[in-house]
Design a protein around this motif. Structure first.
Motif, PDB file in Angstrom:
ATOM      1  N   VAL A  99     -57.601   9.097  -8.779  1.00 40.01           N
ATOM      2  CA  VAL A  99     -56.325   8.730  -8.157  1.00 40.01           C
ATOM      3  C   VAL A  99     -55.267   8.426  -9.214  1.00 40.01           C
ATOM      4  O   VAL A  99     -54.118   8.875  -9.113  1.00 40.01           O
ATOM      5  CB  VAL A  99     -56.516   7.519  -7.219  1.00 40.01           C
ATOM      6  CG1 VAL A  99     -55.164   7.040  -6.688  1.00 40.01           C
ATOM      7  CG2 VAL A  99     -57.439   7.873  -6.055  1.00 40.01           C
ATOM      8  N   ALA A 100     -55.651   7.672 -10.244  1.00 39.35           N
ATOM      9  CA  ALA A 100     -54.704   7.330 -11.303  1.00 39.35           C
ATOM     10  C   ALA A 100     -54.216   8.577 -12.027  1.00 39.35           C
ATOM     11  O   ALA A 100     -53.017   8.714 -12.326  1.00 39.35           O
ATOM     12  CB  ALA A 100     -55.354   6.363 -12.287  1.00 39.35           C
ATOM     13  N   PHE A 101     -55.119   9.507 -12.320  1.00 37.19           N
ATOM     14  CA  PHE A 101     -54.712  10.737 -12.990  1.00 37.19           C
ATOM     15  C   PHE A 101     -53.769  11.542 -12.096  1.00 37.19           C
ATOM     16  O   PHE A 101     -52.762  12.094 -12.568  1.00 37.19           O
ATOM     17  CB  PHE A 101     -55.944  11.569 -13.345  1.00 37.19           C
ATOM     18  CG  PHE A 101     -55.637  12.781 -14.177  1.00 37.19           C
ATOM     19  CD1 PHE A 101     -55.634  12.709 -15.553  1.00 37.19           C
ATOM     20  CD2 PHE A 101     -55.345  14.008 -13.584  1.00 37.19           C
ATOM     21  CE1 PHE A 101     -55.334  13.815 -16.341  1.00 37.19           C
ATOM     22  CE2 PHE A 101     -55.059  15.130 -14.344  1.00 37.19           C
ATOM     23  CZ  PHE A 101     -55.056  15.034 -15.735  1.00 37.19           C
ATOM     24  N   PHE A 118     -47.671  20.572  -9.657  1.00 38.75           N
ATOM     25  CA  PHE A 118     -49.060  20.790  -9.280  1.00 38.75           C
ATOM     26  C   PHE A 118     -49.468  19.814  -8.186  1.00 38.75           C
ATOM     27  O   PHE A 118     -48.939  18.706  -8.096  1.00 38.75           O
ATOM     28  CB  PHE A 118     -49.981  20.614 -10.491  1.00 38.75           C
ATOM     29  CG  PHE A 118     -49.642  21.509 -11.652  1.00 38.75           C
ATOM     30  CD1 PHE A 118     -50.069  22.824 -11.675  1.00 38.75           C
ATOM     31  CD2 PHE A 118     -48.875  21.036 -12.710  1.00 38.75           C
ATOM     32  CE1 PHE A 118     -49.747  23.656 -12.735  1.00 38.75           C
ATOM     33  CE2 PHE A 118     -48.550  21.854 -13.773  1.00 38.75           C
ATOM     34  CZ  PHE A 118     -48.983  23.173 -13.787  1.00 38.75           C
ATOM     35  N   ASN A 119     -50.417  20.237  -7.364  1.00 35.16           N
ATOM     36  CA  ASN A 119     -50.925  19.359  -6.320  1.00 35.16           C
ATOM     37  C   ASN A 119     -51.644  18.176  -6.955  1.00 35.16           C
ATOM     38  O   ASN A 119     -52.603  18.374  -7.706  1.00 35.16           O
ATOM     39  CB  ASN A 119     -51.874  20.134  -5.409  1.00 35.16           C
ATOM     40  CG  ASN A 119     -52.401  19.278  -4.275  1.00 35.16           C
ATOM     41  OD1 ASN A 119     -53.395  18.584  -4.429  1.00 35.16           O
ATOM     42  ND2 ASN A 119     -51.743  19.336  -3.143  1.00 35.16           N
ATOM     43  N   GLY A 123     -55.247  18.007  -9.156  1.00 35.92           N
ATOM     44  CA  GLY A 123     -55.285  17.574 -10.550  1.00 35.92           C
ATOM     45  C   GLY A 123     -56.294  16.473 -10.782  1.00 35.92           C
ATOM     46  O   GLY A 123     -57.047  16.490 -11.760  1.00 35.92           O
ATOM     47  N   GLY A 124     -56.321  15.485  -9.875  1.00 41.16           N
ATOM     48  CA  GLY A 124     -57.268  14.390 -10.010  1.00 41.16           C
ATOM     49  C   GLY A 124     -58.705  14.839  -9.892  1.00 41.16           C
ATOM     50  O   GLY A 124     -59.580  14.413 -10.672  1.00 41.16           O
ATOM     51  N   GLU A 289     -69.608  24.871  -9.773  1.00 43.38           N
ATOM     52  CA  GLU A 289     -70.007  25.389  -8.465  1.00 43.38           C
ATOM     53  C   GLU A 289     -68.849  25.368  -7.470  1.00 43.38           C
ATOM     54  O   GLU A 289     -68.754  26.219  -6.592  1.00 43.38           O
ATOM     55  CB  GLU A 289     -71.164  24.553  -7.905  1.00 43.38           C
ATOM     56  CG  GLU A 289     -70.800  23.089  -7.701  1.00 43.38           C
ATOM     57  CD  GLU A 289     -71.990  22.252  -7.316  1.00 43.38           C
ATOM     58  OE1 GLU A 289     -72.114  21.949  -6.126  1.00 43.38           O
ATOM     59  OE2 GLU A 289     -72.790  21.908  -8.189  1.00 43.38           O
ATOM     60  N   GLU A 290     -67.983  24.352  -7.574  1.00 44.78           N
ATOM     61  CA  GLU A 290     -66.825  24.245  -6.703  1.00 44.78           C
ATOM     62  C   GLU A 290     -65.580  24.192  -7.567  1.00 44.78           C
ATOM     63  O   GLU A 290     -65.347  23.223  -8.284  1.00 44.78           O
ATOM     64  CB  GLU A 290     -66.921  22.988  -5.831  1.00 44.78           C
ATOM     65  CG  GLU A 290     -65.770  22.835  -4.866  1.00 44.78           C
ATOM     66  CD  GLU A 290     -65.530  24.098  -4.052  1.00 44.78           C
ATOM     67  OE1 GLU A 290     -64.531  24.805  -4.340  1.00 44.78           O
ATOM     68  OE2 GLU A 290     -66.332  24.386  -3.156  1.00 44.78           O
ATOM     69  N   SER A 291     -64.792  25.245  -7.503  1.00 45.61           N
ATOM     70  CA  SER A 291     -63.667  25.377  -8.430  1.00 45.61           C
ATOM     71  C   SER A 291     -62.337  25.584  -7.714  1.00 45.61           C
ATOM     72  O   SER A 291     -61.383  26.052  -8.320  1.00 45.61           O
ATOM     73  CB  SER A 291     -63.927  26.553  -9.383  1.00 45.61           C
ATOM     74  OG  SER A 291     -64.262  27.724  -8.655  1.00 45.61           O
ATOM     75  N   PHE A 292     -62.269  25.222  -6.429  1.00 48.43           N
ATOM     76  CA  PHE A 292     -61.014  25.409  -5.695  1.00 48.43           C
ATOM     77  C   PHE A 292     -59.867  24.644  -6.346  1.00 48.43           C
ATOM     78  O   PHE A 292     -58.739  25.140  -6.424  1.00 48.43           O
ATOM     79  CB  PHE A 292     -61.177  24.963  -4.240  1.00 48.43           C
ATOM     80  CG  PHE A 292     -59.878  24.956  -3.470  1.00 48.43           C
ATOM     81  CD1 PHE A 292     -59.328  26.140  -3.012  1.00 48.43           C
ATOM     82  CD2 PHE A 292     -59.200  23.768  -3.228  1.00 48.43           C
ATOM     83  CE1 PHE A 292     -58.119  26.141  -2.320  1.00 48.43           C
ATOM     84  CE2 PHE A 292     -58.001  23.764  -2.545  1.00 48.43           C
ATOM     85  CZ  PHE A 292     -57.460  24.947  -2.085  1.00 48.43           C
ATOM     86  N   ALA A 293     -60.148  23.422  -6.821  1.00 49.50           N
ATOM     87  CA  ALA A 293     -59.083  22.620  -7.439  1.00 49.50           C
ATOM     88  C   ALA A 293     -58.498  23.328  -8.658  1.00 49.50           C
ATOM     89  O   ALA A 293     -57.278  23.328  -8.868  1.00 49.50           O
ATOM     90  CB  ALA A 293     -59.628  21.249  -7.835  1.00 49.50           C
ATOM     91  N   PHE A 294     -59.347  23.965  -9.451  1.00 48.87           N
ATOM     92  CA  PHE A 294     -58.877  24.658 -10.652  1.00 48.87           C
ATOM     93  C   PHE A 294     -58.053  25.897 -10.280  1.00 48.87           C
ATOM     94  O   PHE A 294     -57.005  26.151 -10.872  1.00 48.87           O
ATOM     95  CB  PHE A 294     -60.059  25.053 -11.524  1.00 48.87           C
ATOM     96  CG  PHE A 294     -60.861  23.893 -12.030  1.00 48.87           C
ATOM     97  CD1 PHE A 294     -60.483  23.210 -13.173  1.00 48.87           C
ATOM     98  CD2 PHE A 294     -61.993  23.470 -11.359  1.00 48.87           C
ATOM     99  CE1 PHE A 294     -61.212  22.131 -13.641  1.00 48.87           C
ATOM    100  CE2 PHE A 294     -62.734  22.394 -11.815  1.00 48.87           C
ATOM    101  CZ  PHE A 294     -62.344  21.713 -12.956  1.00 48.87           C
ATOM    102  N   SER A 295     -58.546  26.659  -9.317  1.00 47.25           N
ATOM    103  CA  SER A 295     -57.816  27.860  -8.909  1.00 47.25           C
ATOM    104  C   SER A 295     -56.482  27.497  -8.264  1.00 47.25           C
ATOM    105  O   SER A 295     -55.474  28.183  -8.456  1.00 47.25           O
ATOM    106  CB  SER A 295     -58.659  28.701  -7.947  1.00 47.25           C
ATOM    107  OG  SER A 295     -58.968  27.976  -6.767  1.00 47.25           O
TER     108      SER A 295
END
Length: 323
Positions: A99-101, A118-119, A123-124, A289-295
């Motif tokens: 949350v802080a990031f 960025f969302n 990012g967090g 395995e889960e990379s939606f945040a990065f994409s």
């Protein structure tokens, strides 16, 4: 030169606050389901994330010399979304870090509400996924008691997304169990039926447009059907890809962010299709395995290009029509 935007633009009786209130309502429903599967800890994690966001908001407003207002619920939405993308066994310190990031690094340095490139939630989550990957990608079994405080001492299991990433075929869950959330995964993302109901509510309330998440998920489904990662049928590949990890939750609550996504209709559709392809490529060839945040972060970086290209095409069409 790209045209400058200051989103979100809201006309009529709706306001940023009412839209955020609608999102908070559906997030509360998801927390209720998370508490059913994982106990009171799920709700306490959300409340702790809210407290962390409140502290970050106050600090940032003081540093910027601005007035703090409780009417701005954007940070609350980000804070409540982050724990839902994590396992119920995650530590409070990791939640606070995410949350802080999200607020101190991703949101406020770019100007705050409506200005971030960025969302923040993406990012967090991306940050803690890199720093605490073992903790972020290990999940308690649904309906197994998770203590409200302290470290979870039970056995952590891997999600179907991890099995696919490792080249194996997921077992131990049928379609209905995956649809209802009775599978290991992020505590708010596995109940696909509830998340889809939330999308329907938000579309009816005009808090979001269904265009982006539907096009995104259809693209992911088509990619999974045509290019299964393991030797299974295309139909099973679609089921495992869509209902593992936080793909659907991310499509509903993060891809539809009006600040970091295109503003025009055709641009939004193309953006959603592009994000679907990038997400599936990240899943297949990425390190997690889960990379939606990065994409999503990658797509956020080039989102204005889609509006710019559509405007350029429309301008050329108008010029030819005027000749």
């Amino acid at each position: 030169m790209l045209r400058a935007y200051n989103p979100p633009h809201i006309r009529g009786r709706d306001s940023n606050k009412t839209i955020m209130d609608d999102v908070l309502i559906v997030l509360a429903a998801i927390y209720l389901m998370a508490s059913y599967y994982y106990g009171v800890r799920a709700v306490v994690l959300g409340l702790f994330a809210l407290l962390t966001a409140l502290v970050c908001d106050i600090v940032c407003k003081l540093l910027l010399g601005e007035r703090f207002s409780l009417r701005d619920h954007s940070s609350a939405v980000t804070a409540l979304l982050i724990p839902l993308l994590l396992p119920a066994s995650v530590s409070y310190a990791t939640v606070a870090t995410a949350v802080a990031f999200a607020l101190l690094i991703v949101k406020y340095p770019f100007g705050g509400v409506g200005q971030n490139l960025f969302n923040p939630a993406a990012g967090g989550i991306a940050f803690v996924s890199i720093c605490f990957s073992r903790e972020v990608f290990g999940y308690p079994t649904p309906l197994e008691p998770v203590p409200v405080f302290g470290k979870f001492e039970g056995r952590l299991v891997y999600s179907a997304a991890y099995t696919l990433k490792a080249g194996g075929v997921p077992t131990g869950g049928d379609f209905m169990e995956m649809l209802l959330g009775n599978v290991a995964g992020p505590m708010g993302a596995t109940n696909a039926l509830v998340v889809c109901a939330c999308l329907l509510y938000l579309v009816v309330r005009r808090a979001v447009h269904g265009q982006a998440p539907v096009c995104f998920l259809l693209t992911c489904a088509l990619y999974a059907f045509c290019f299964p990662r393991v030797p299974i049928s295309g139909t099973l590949s679609v089921m495992y890809e869509l209902f593992s990890g936080y793909l659907i939750l991310g499509a509903v609550f993060m891809l539809t962010d009006p600040v970091t996504s295109p503003k025009r209709g055709i641009a939004t559709t193309v953006y959603a299709v592009f994000a679907g392809v990038v997400t599936m490529l990240f899943r297949q060839f990425g390190g997690f395995e889960e990379s939606f945040a990065f994409s999503l972060l990658l797509c956020n970086a080039i989102a204005p290009m889609f509006d710019y290209l559509e405007e350029g095409i429309r301008r050329r069409v108008r010029r030819r029509a005027a000749l």
